[in-house]
Design a protein around this motif. Structure first.
Motif, PDB file in Angstrom:
ATOM      1  N   SER A 174       0.859  -1.179   0.000  1.00 40.45           N
ATOM      2  CA  SER A 174       0.000   0.000   0.000  1.00 40.45           C
ATOM      3  C   SER A 174       0.895   1.229   0.000  1.00 40.45           C
ATOM      4  O   SER A 174       1.766   1.373   0.863  1.00 40.45           O
ATOM      5  N   GLU A 175       0.715   2.089  -0.997  1.00 38.43           N
ATOM      6  CA  GLU A 175       1.558   3.278  -1.150  1.00 38.43           C
ATOM      7  C   GLU A 175       3.039   2.900  -1.206  1.00 38.43           C
ATOM      8  O   GLU A 175       3.901   3.566  -0.643  1.00 38.43           O
ATOM      9  N   GLY A 176       3.318   1.789  -1.877  1.00 37.20           N
ATOM     10  CA  GLY A 176       4.705   1.411  -2.130  1.00 37.20           C
ATOM     11  C   GLY A 176       5.419   0.737  -0.991  1.00 37.20           C
ATOM     12  O   GLY A 176       6.648   0.616  -1.019  1.00 37.20           O
ATOM     13  N   ALA A 177       4.698   0.269   0.048  1.00 41.49           N
ATOM     14  CA  ALA A 177       5.359  -0.383   1.179  1.00 41.49           C
ATOM     15  C   ALA A 177       4.400  -1.362   1.840  1.00 41.49           C
ATOM     16  O   ALA A 177       3.181  -1.262   1.698  1.00 41.49           O
ATOM     17  N   VAL A 178       4.972  -2.321   2.565  1.00 38.96           N
ATOM     18  CA  VAL A 178       4.170  -3.268   3.326  1.00 38.96           C
ATOM     19  C   VAL A 178       4.922  -3.589   4.614  1.00 38.96           C
ATOM     20  O   VAL A 178       6.151  -3.684   4.624  1.00 38.96           O
ATOM     21  N   ALA A 179       4.181  -3.704   5.713  1.00 39.78           N
ATOM     22  CA  ALA A 179       4.770  -4.070   6.999  1.00 39.78           C
ATOM     23  C   ALA A 179       4.278  -5.461   7.380  1.00 39.78           C
ATOM     24  O   ALA A 179       3.090  -5.776   7.241  1.00 39.78           O
TER      25      ALA A 179
END
Length: 679
Positions: free
Chosen positions: A332-337
């Motif tokens: 999401s928005e270029g990142a994932v946690a």
């Protein structure tokens, strides 16, 4: 007997066919062909084919009864025992030689056997090629003959058959390359790989021979990056010919069996293309060194993430590539946690990751434009399996820039801001949105740095920075810088329009940690609320609940303050920057050939330099040369023929006390020296 047939001789069943059985078979020399198995001849009751029982040119009709039993036993056992004496292997080989050269020239059935003969030659070479250089040379030359007797055009477009590595490049390869030169066609990657593997002057180190698939893929990548569709070869003067030297005494010693290819050049007379291949071989070998050592200790671990991390990410298998694609799709928005152990499981890890492997994972992800937070490559603490990590997209056009002092300063500023924003026990949406917006608009940072900070912010929301840990990093800063940072922290706390008592207490701790008078907190927060010169506070009307609202003017002012704070910190970090130490491989872990050679170059023939060695190898490919032919070869190599010939013969005398050739025109190559100079 055709391939696959069986027959009994002296009570022994011979399977697989491909032998001549009968009482009469004349050779070209006029005598009985040495390969003929005559059932009328006596055979002993026992025989051991691992013992030497034949002379240099054996003939079934002339060997002893015990030797015949040994030979028949070897045939009955499938012609596959590596301990068999090579004399029996040659006796069988004579039959293949006759079938391919004499019978196939006039018999359609024999011609139809050529593919089976080629397959049998490759099988025998795999078993006996390393134990007998003589057999390897003769079998390789017959394999060339069988492969090229019809010499189709555009060989360079076809898959390359299997050939043994000998003292010269297989004729099949030379014809394919020559045809490409004639057509002006680029040499495709698959042909270039085969050339590199079979070229006698190129030394393949252990990583290239142990990790074959990885080496070939990396070589192809390097080759296409350098040449696109492929290298275009010069059409040189040396013409391609084949003169076959028969192993069987059934062929007259003076008989020359020739294949000619019109005006097709022999490009192996050129040294430039081979030098280019040597460079590409080494460029494709070096990245495989660590993986090769790992495979040497863990033969079954090549597909594990632990092993794959030692490879360039472009060589990872499709299963891992799909996992990375799924990871990108989930962002999401270029990142994932996600939790660290979840990431490792997704990528196929089999064991708990050490610090070194975590660093390797971060490097590998960056090579495919994926960043990893926490930034372990910059010294951040290695996450535990249950810790949350962030993976994010890195802009392809920028370097990681993790040593940039402006980035380090911005990172510290963000950590301080997160500590203040979470002081009320909840790192809320408003605080996070303000920090995200502020970071996104920091103009003094690169796109990569901004993306990394945004990913770091995701982690800070779940585990804000500790003021105690940050205090040690803040103590060396000048008083003026610490006061500016303190004022900025007050502005961050006020960004959501409300400063809670808990946040006020945290600000007091920040001021105290910075060495700034804690009593200034109230005045700084009030100043931020009332508006700095660049922003005016907008009071809410009585009785109206407006909710949270970001003031663009205030945000702009905060961004200017942030950049000013980061610029101050940059000067401090610039003196403390240290490069990430390179991975040093202990000398004990180096593979044997790594310690002795990294040039990818085989030593010159007879100790000669590159050009003279190439001329000597070319001469050894035939028994006789005209002076005109050798002048063409010498011209291709930029050599003066007479001086070069003299130097080659001197080297042959020094090494083996015998000349490599005799005569002036024609020049006759000394056949005896072949056994001495072969690898």
């Amino acid at each position: 007997m055709p391939p696959g047939a069986s027959i009994q001789v002296a009570g022994i069943t011979i399977l697989g066919g491909m032998v001549y059985v009968g009482t009469s078979l004349k050779a070209r020399s006029g005598s009985t062909d040495p390969c003929l198995i005559d059932p009328s001849l006596s055979v002993a009751r026992s025989g051991d084919y691992t013992e030497r029982q034949t002379n240099y040119w054996p003939s079934y009709s002339d060997i002893s009864a015990a030797a015949r039993r040994s030979y028949l036993n070897w045939l009955a056992d499938g012609r596959k025992d590596p301990e068999a004496d090579v004399g029996f292997v040659f006796l069988f080989f004579y039959g293949l030689e006759r079938r391919a050269i004499i019978d196939a020239n006039k018999d359609d059935a024999a011609r139809a056997d050529l593919p089976a003969i080629a397959a049998e030659l490759r099988r025998l070479l795999n078993i006996y090629g390393e134990t007998s250089h003589s057999f390897r040379r003769y079998a390789a030359e017959l394999l060339d003959w069988v492969s090229l007797v019809e010499h189709p055009s555009r060989l360079y477009t076809l898959p390359v058959p299997e050939f043994p590595r000998t003292f010269e490049l297989p004729l099949y390869m030379r014809l394919a390359l020559g045809q490409a030169a004639v057509d002006g066609a680029p040499v495709p990657a698959h042909l270039a790989i085969a050339w590199a593997r079979l070229e006698p002057t190129i030394y393949l180190r252990t990583p290239a021979t142990r990790c074959v698939a990885e080496f070939e893929k990396l070589f192809a990548e390097q080759y296409r990056a350098k040449f696109g569709d492929g290298m275009v070869l010069k059409r040189n003067r040396t013409k391609l010919k084949m003169v076959y030297r028969a192993a069987s005494s059934g062929f007259p010693a003076s008989e020359e069996l020739r294949l000619t290819f019109k005006d097709t050049p022999d490009v192996t007379a050129l040294t430039g293309p081979v030098n280019t291949l040597k460079e590409l071989v080494e460029a494709a070998t070096q990245p495989l060194e660590s993986y090769s050592r790992f495979m040497g200790r863990n033969a079954d671990g090549g597909a594990s993430l632990e092993g794959l991390l030692l490879l360039p990410a472009t060589l990872w298998p499709n299963s891992v590539q799909r996992a990375l694609a799924d990871l990108r799709a989930s962002m999401s928005e270029g990142a994932v946690a996600l939790k660290f152990n979840e990431l490792l499981a997704t990528l196929g890890a089999k064991t708990t990751f050490t610090k070194e492997r975590t660093l390797a994972l971060a490097r590998a992800l960056e090579s495919v434009n994926l960043g990893f937070e926490p930034d372990v490559l910059q010294g951040a603490k290695v996450p535990k399996p249950e810790d949350v990590v962030a993976v994010f997209v890195l802009p392809t056009a920028e370097a990681a820039s993790r040593k940039d002092s402006a980035y380090l300063a911005a990172s510290l500023t963000l950590e301080l801001a997160s500590a203040v924003a979470s002081a009320d026990g909840q790192f809320g949406f408003e605080e996070a949105e303000h920090l995200r917006s502020t970071v996104s608009n920091w103009k003094h940072l690169t796109g990569t740095q901004v993306q990394r900070l945004l990913a770091h912010l995701r982690l800070l929301r779940q585990a804000p920075a500790s003021l105690t840990a940050l205090k040690k990093r803040l103590e060396p800063l000048p008083v003026e810088t610490r006061e500016t940072i303190a004022t900025f922290m007050a502005a961050v706390a006020q960004s959501d329009g409300d400063v809670s008592p808990a946040e006020m207490k945290m600000l007091e701790k920040v001021y105290k940690a910075l060495g700034v008078e804690p009593k200034k907190v109230f005045s700084d927060v009030h100043a931020a609320a009332s508006g700095a010169p660049a922003a005016e506070a907008v009071p809410a009307k009585a009785g109206v609940t407006t909710g949270f609202k970001l003031d663009p003017a205030r945000i702009a002012a905060l961004q200017q303050d942030t950049e000013r704070v980061s610029a101050m910190l940059a000067n401090i970090f610039k003196e403390a920057e240290e490069a990430i130490p390179p991975v040093v491989v202990p000398a004990a872990e180096l593979e044997e050939d790594d310690a002795t050679s990294s040039t990818g170059t085989e030593p010159g023939l007879l100790g000669l330099d590159e050009a003279h060695s190439a001329l000597a190898r070319m001469m050894l490919s035939r028994t006789q040369w005209s002076r005109e032919e050798l002048l063409d070869v010498a011209a291709d190599l930029d050599l003066m023929l007479d001086g070069a010939l003299e130097r080659i013969n001197e080297a042959a005398f020094d090494a083996h006390d015998t000349p490599l050739f005799e005569g002036d025109d024609p020049v006759t190559v000394n056949a005896d020296i072949l056994e001495k100079v072969e690898p």
